[in-house]
Design a protein around this motif. Structure first.
Motif, PDB file in Angstrom:
ATOM      1  N   SER A   1      34.194  21.074  -5.300  1.00 14.46           N
ATOM      2  CA  SER A   1      35.544  20.806  -5.806  1.00 14.46           C
ATOM      3  C   SER A   1      35.647  21.245  -7.254  1.00 14.46           C
ATOM      4  O   SER A   1      34.638  21.356  -7.969  1.00 14.46           O
ATOM      5  CB  SER A   1      35.905  19.321  -5.692  1.00 14.46           C
ATOM      6  OG  SER A   1      35.281  18.555  -6.702  1.00 14.46           O
ATOM      7  N   ILE A   2      36.882  21.499  -7.670  1.00 18.06           N
ATOM      8  CA  ILE A   2      37.193  21.640  -9.087  1.00 18.06           C
ATOM      9  C   ILE A   2      38.280  20.617  -9.400  1.00 18.06           C
ATOM     10  O   ILE A   2      39.117  20.299  -8.553  1.00 18.06           O
ATOM     11  CB  ILE A   2      37.653  23.057  -9.482  1.00 18.06           C
ATOM     12  CG1 ILE A   2      38.852  23.508  -8.633  1.00 18.06           C
ATOM     13  CG2 ILE A   2      36.517  24.047  -9.378  1.00 18.06           C
ATOM     14  CD1 ILE A   2      39.447  24.846  -9.077  1.00 18.06           C
ATOM     15  N   THR A   3      38.229  20.064 -10.591  1.00 19.61           N
ATOM     16  CA  THR A   3      39.249  19.122 -11.053  1.00 19.61           C
ATOM     17  C   THR A   3      39.969  19.778 -12.227  1.00 19.61           C
ATOM     18  O   THR A   3      39.344  20.090 -13.247  1.00 19.61           O
ATOM     19  CB  THR A   3      38.626  17.789 -11.470  1.00 19.61           C
ATOM     20  OG1 THR A   3      37.897  17.251 -10.352  1.00 19.61           O
ATOM     21  CG2 THR A   3      39.692  16.795 -11.883  1.00 19.61           C
ATOM     22  N   VAL A   4      41.271  20.007 -12.053  1.00 16.38           N
ATOM     23  CA  VAL A   4      42.045  20.815 -12.992  1.00 16.38           C
ATOM     24  C   VAL A   4      43.087  19.938 -13.694  1.00 16.38           C
ATOM     25  O   VAL A   4      43.929  19.327 -13.029  1.00 16.38           O
ATOM     26  CB  VAL A   4      42.762  21.960 -12.245  1.00 16.38           C
ATOM     27  CG1 VAL A   4      43.441  22.910 -13.232  1.00 16.38           C
ATOM     28  CG2 VAL A   4      41.802  22.719 -11.330  1.00 16.38           C
ATOM     29  N   PRO A   5      43.056  19.846 -15.013  1.00 12.69           N
ATOM     30  CA  PRO A   5      44.111  19.106 -15.723  1.00 12.69           C
ATOM     31  C   PRO A   5      45.475  19.749 -15.478  1.00 12.69           C
ATOM     32  O   PRO A   5      45.603  20.980 -15.499  1.00 12.69           O
ATOM     33  CB  PRO A   5      43.696  19.227 -17.203  1.00 12.69           C
ATOM     34  CG  PRO A   5      42.249  19.596 -17.180  1.00 12.69           C
ATOM     35  CD  PRO A   5      42.043  20.400 -15.937  1.00 12.69           C
TER      36      PRO A   5
ATOM     37  N   ASP B   1      47.121  12.785 -13.412  1.00  6.02           N
ATOM     38  CA  ASP B   1      47.401  13.944 -14.261  1.00  6.02           C
ATOM     39  C   ASP B   1      46.432  15.088 -14.004  1.00  6.02           C
ATOM     40  O   ASP B   1      46.245  15.966 -14.835  1.00  6.02           O
ATOM     41  CB  ASP B   1      47.350  13.539 -15.741  1.00  6.02           C
ATOM     42  CG  ASP B   1      45.989  12.966 -16.144  1.00  6.02           C
ATOM     43  OD1 ASP B   1      45.091  12.841 -15.277  1.00  6.02           O
ATOM     44  OD2 ASP B   1      45.816  12.631 -17.331  1.00  6.02           O
ATOM     45  N   ARG B   2      45.820  15.087 -12.810  1.00  2.63           N
ATOM     46  CA  ARG B   2      44.847  16.123 -12.442  1.00  2.63           C
ATOM     47  C   ARG B   2      45.167  16.687 -11.070  1.00  2.63           C
ATOM     48  O   ARG B   2      45.843  16.052 -10.271  1.00  2.63           O
ATOM     49  CB  ARG B   2      43.431  15.534 -12.393  1.00  2.63           C
ATOM     50  CG  ARG B   2      42.933  14.966 -13.719  1.00  2.63           C
ATOM     51  CD  ARG B   2      41.903  13.867 -13.468  1.00  2.63           C
ATOM     52  NE  ARG B   2      42.518  12.714 -12.846  1.00  2.63           N
ATOM     53  CZ  ARG B   2      41.914  11.948 -11.938  1.00  2.63           C
ATOM     54  NH1 ARG B   2      40.691  12.208 -11.551  1.00  2.63           N
ATOM     55  NH2 ARG B   2      42.553  10.913 -11.410  1.00  2.63           N
ATOM     56  N   ILE B   3      44.667  17.882 -10.806  1.00  2.00           N
ATOM     57  CA  ILE B   3      44.702  18.466  -9.468  1.00  2.00           C
ATOM     58  C   ILE B   3      43.249  18.570  -8.991  1.00  2.00           C
ATOM     59  O   ILE B   3      42.407  19.168  -9.666  1.00  2.00           O
ATOM     60  CB  ILE B   3      45.343  19.865  -9.461  1.00  2.00           C
ATOM     61  CG1 ILE B   3      46.754  19.831 -10.052  1.00  2.00           C
ATOM     62  CG2 ILE B   3      45.366  20.434  -8.042  1.00  2.00           C
ATOM     63  CD1 ILE B   3      47.353  21.218 -10.269  1.00  2.00           C
ATOM     64  N   ARG B   4      42.959  17.974  -7.850  1.00  2.00           N
ATOM     65  CA  ARG B   4      41.625  18.081  -7.251  1.00  2.00           C
ATOM     66  C   ARG B   4      41.690  19.130  -6.146  1.00  2.00           C
ATOM     67  O   ARG B   4      42.529  19.039  -5.244  1.00  2.00           O
ATOM     68  CB  ARG B   4      41.194  16.719  -6.705  1.00  2.00           C
ATOM     69  CG  ARG B   4      39.872  16.678  -5.967  1.00  2.00           C
ATOM     70  CD  ARG B   4      38.657  16.869  -6.877  1.00  2.00           C
ATOM     71  NE  ARG B   4      38.650  16.000  -8.034  1.00  2.00           N
ATOM     72  CZ  ARG B   4      38.352  14.692  -8.023  1.00  2.00           C
ATOM     73  NH1 ARG B   4      38.061  14.083  -6.872  1.00  2.00           N
ATOM     74  NH2 ARG B   4      38.338  13.989  -9.137  1.00  2.00           N
TER      75      ARG B   4
ATOM     76  N   MET C   1      43.278  26.101 -15.659  1.00  2.00           N
ATOM     77  CA  MET C   1      42.047  26.468 -14.968  1.00  2.00           C
ATOM     78  C   MET C   1      40.845  26.569 -15.906  1.00  2.00           C
ATOM     79  O   MET C   1      39.726  26.274 -15.523  1.00  2.00           O
ATOM     80  CB  MET C   1      42.248  27.793 -14.226  1.00  2.00           C
ATOM     81  CG  MET C   1      41.446  27.908 -12.950  1.00  2.00           C
ATOM     82  SD  MET C   1      42.103  26.839 -11.653  1.00  2.00           S
ATOM     83  CE  MET C   1      43.599  27.713 -11.223  1.00  2.00           C
ATOM     84  N   ARG C   2      41.080  26.961 -17.133  1.00  2.00           N
ATOM     85  CA  ARG C   2      39.960  27.116 -18.059  1.00  2.00           C
ATOM     86  C   ARG C   2      39.337  25.777 -18.437  1.00  2.00           C
ATOM     87  O   ARG C   2      38.211  25.718 -18.936  1.00  2.00           O
ATOM     88  CB  ARG C   2      40.404  27.864 -19.319  1.00  2.00           C
ATOM     89  CG  ARG C   2      41.400  27.100 -20.186  1.00  2.00           C
ATOM     90  CD  ARG C   2      41.812  27.916 -21.390  1.00  2.00           C
ATOM     91  NE  ARG C   2      42.752  27.164 -22.234  1.00  2.00           N
ATOM     92  CZ  ARG C   2      43.304  27.675 -23.324  1.00  2.00           C
ATOM     93  NH1 ARG C   2      43.002  28.914 -23.707  1.00  2.00           N
ATOM     94  NH2 ARG C   2      44.143  26.947 -24.037  1.00  2.00           N
ATOM     95  N   ASP C   3      40.072  24.695 -18.210  1.00  2.00           N
ATOM     96  CA  ASP C   3      39.560  23.360 -18.524  1.00  2.00           C
ATOM     97  C   ASP C   3      39.065  22.617 -17.283  1.00  2.00           C
ATOM     98  O   ASP C   3      38.779  21.419 -17.344  1.00  2.00           O
ATOM     99  CB  ASP C   3      40.656  22.526 -19.205  1.00  2.00           C
ATOM    100  CG  ASP C   3      41.085  23.125 -20.533  1.00  2.00           C
ATOM    101  OD1 ASP C   3      40.193  23.525 -21.310  1.00  2.00           O
ATOM    102  OD2 ASP C   3      42.309  23.196 -20.793  1.00  2.00           O
ATOM    103  N   ALA C   4      38.973  23.325 -16.163  1.00  2.00           N
ATOM    104  CA  ALA C   4      38.557  22.699 -14.909  1.00  2.00           C
ATOM    105  C   ALA C   4      37.066  22.374 -14.919  1.00  2.00           C
ATOM    106  O   ALA C   4      36.264  23.070 -15.545  1.00  2.00           O
ATOM    107  CB  ALA C   4      38.876  23.618 -13.732  1.00  2.00           C
ATOM    108  N   THR C   5      36.707  21.290 -14.235  1.00  2.00           N
ATOM    109  CA  THR C   5      35.302  20.933 -14.050  1.00  2.00           C
ATOM    110  C   THR C   5      34.902  21.244 -12.611  1.00  2.00           C
ATOM    111  O   THR C   5      35.692  21.095 -11.677  1.00  2.00           O
ATOM    112  CB  THR C   5      35.057  19.444 -14.337  1.00  2.00           C
ATOM    113  OG1 THR C   5      35.935  18.647 -13.524  1.00  2.00           O
ATOM    114  CG2 THR C   5      35.326  19.130 -15.806  1.00  2.00           C
TER     115      THR C   5
END
Length: 426
Positions: free
Chosen positions: A285-289, A315-318, A354-358
């Protein structure tokens, strides 16, 4: 009228993920003295940490089904395919795959789905009741799931799924592009990229990690003891009973034990010479602010082409997906990240940063037939609650409530006779 055991038992739950913590909660509610053991520093730090966030009874289906072997070949050849197999000299991998292929028939699929759907729906209802009685909050939303089809062939292929939904009385809506946009307004920006959808309005979403953390706090308030940073080395038996658990901090004993260690349950069961067919299937998964709320999803969108779930969590998109069969390998492969980024970027451009995604991965404990393993083992005081695959969050509360009832000598609210390990002995 239900019977309750007069004697309060000491119950040891092995595993502090969402399955273990929900089990501890319902055992404590039933009056037992509960201890949870986990090797991590806190709850839900492995498979429960960053899953897709769906509570989706409507999608409670076995992976093994008719046509899957042919589809698997196609998926393996796709650039952003949902399936990855990394062959290894692991006999358990190949035995598990062989058993899964054996379940890829229409007859077995029907039997296995019939075992999964009632549990998933019961679990959703149990979660709702828990929310109402405790007020627990976990960025939850009850706005349904939209399965989005990019091609007419995908849309035409939903007839079989719809018949199954009708059979089990699951509410659904078939939507044209305008209907999809009404459910998920941000899709208006990419209207040309899909032809329709199938919406399940009864599904929910929520942050599994947040839920587990807060439920663990409620467990402590109810007297549950958590022993973190404690590694379980082996489970010790004497004839038909478990006598103790050996850990890196000494041995620990209880009246009853619950194996809720996800994929790692299989290893300990092999040491007991009672193997169970649970094998890890890695998901990413990625977690995107969220950068623009109007360009982000409202609830969950399932990108059918890539088998990727895109979920709004506060406030995130998983963004979660991929079935990678590679044993207990927890390496993060960048190609999987690119697939997740491609799906969410294609459908919700500008919605997240996307650049801040984990980036994360976890090991889903899968059975070859699909249904989890819930119930007593051949040992009189050892119980299983594992093998939920991609549906651990969906089935957690129901599985825990059912097992707490079994341990407490109560009759569960639903029939779970075929969910025990004995089904593999037939």
């Amino acid at each position: 009228m239900r019977r309750r055991k007069e004697r309060t038992m000491k119950v040891m739950v092995l595993g502090g993920g969402v399955i273990g913590v929900t089990t501890a909660y319902f055992l404590a509610e039933a009056g037992h003295e509960v201890t949870v053991i986990d090797r991590q520093k806190g709850p839900a730090l492995e498979t429960s940490f960053a899953n897709a966030g769906e509570v989706s009874p409507g999608y409670a289906s076995p992976w093994a089904g008719p046509g899957i072997p042919v589809k698997a070949i196609k998926w393996l050849l796709m650039k952003h395919g949902p399936l990855v197999v990394r062959p290894a000299f692991d006999v358990h991998m190949w035995v598990w795959l062989a058993k899964m292929l054996r379940n890829c028939t229409a007859e077995r699929y029907a039997v296995n789905k019939a075992r999964m759907v009632p549990l998933a729906e019961y679990s959703r209802d149990t979660l709702k009741a828990l929310r109402e009685t405790t007020g627990i909050a976990y960025d939850e939303r009850a706005k349904g799931t939209l399965q989005l089809f990019r091609t007419q062939k995908q849309l035409d292929g939903t007839a079989g799924d719809i018949e199954v939904l009708k059979t089990y009385g699951v509410p659904y809506e078939t939507l044209d592009p305008a209907g999809c946009i009404a459910a998920e307004p941000a899709l208006a920006a990419v209207r040309e990229k899909f032809v329709g959808g199938l919406r399940l309005p009864g599904d929910e979403t929520g942050d599994c990690k947040m839920f587990t953390d807060r439920l663990a706090e409620m467990c402590v308030a109810r007297g549950v003891t958590f022993e973190y940073e404690t590694t379980i080395r082996r489970v010790v038996k004497n004839r038909n009973r478990i006598t103790n658990v050996t850990t890196d901090k000494g041995w620990k004993s209880a009246d009853a034990y619950v194996m809720a260690l996800g994929s790692y349950s299989a290893r300990l069961m092999r040491f007991l010479k009672r193997p169970i067919p649970v094998y890890p299937v890695k998901g990413y998964s990625i977690t995107v602010p969220i950068k623009d709320a109007d360009a982000a999803p409202v609830s969950t969108v399932m990108d059918e082409t890539y088998k990727v779930a895109i979920t709004r969590l506060g406030d995130r998109i998983r963004v979660g997906g991929t079935a990678e069969i590679s044993g207990f390998d927890l390496r993060l492969h960048e190609s999987r990240r690119r697939t997740l980024e491609h799906s969410v970027g294609d459908l919700f451009p500008g919605g997240g940063s996307m650049r801040d995604a984990t980036f994360w991965c976890g090991l889903r404990p899968m059975t070859p037939d699909g249904p989890p393993l819930i119930g007593r083992t051949e040992f009189s005081n050892l119980y299983l609650n594992t093998g939920h695959g991609t549906l651990g969050w969906t089935m957690a509360c129901g599985s825990a409530k059912v097992l707490a009832d079994i341990i407490s000598s109560r009759v569960p609210d639903i029939n779970v006779r075929d969910l025990g390990p004995e089904r593999y002995l037939k």
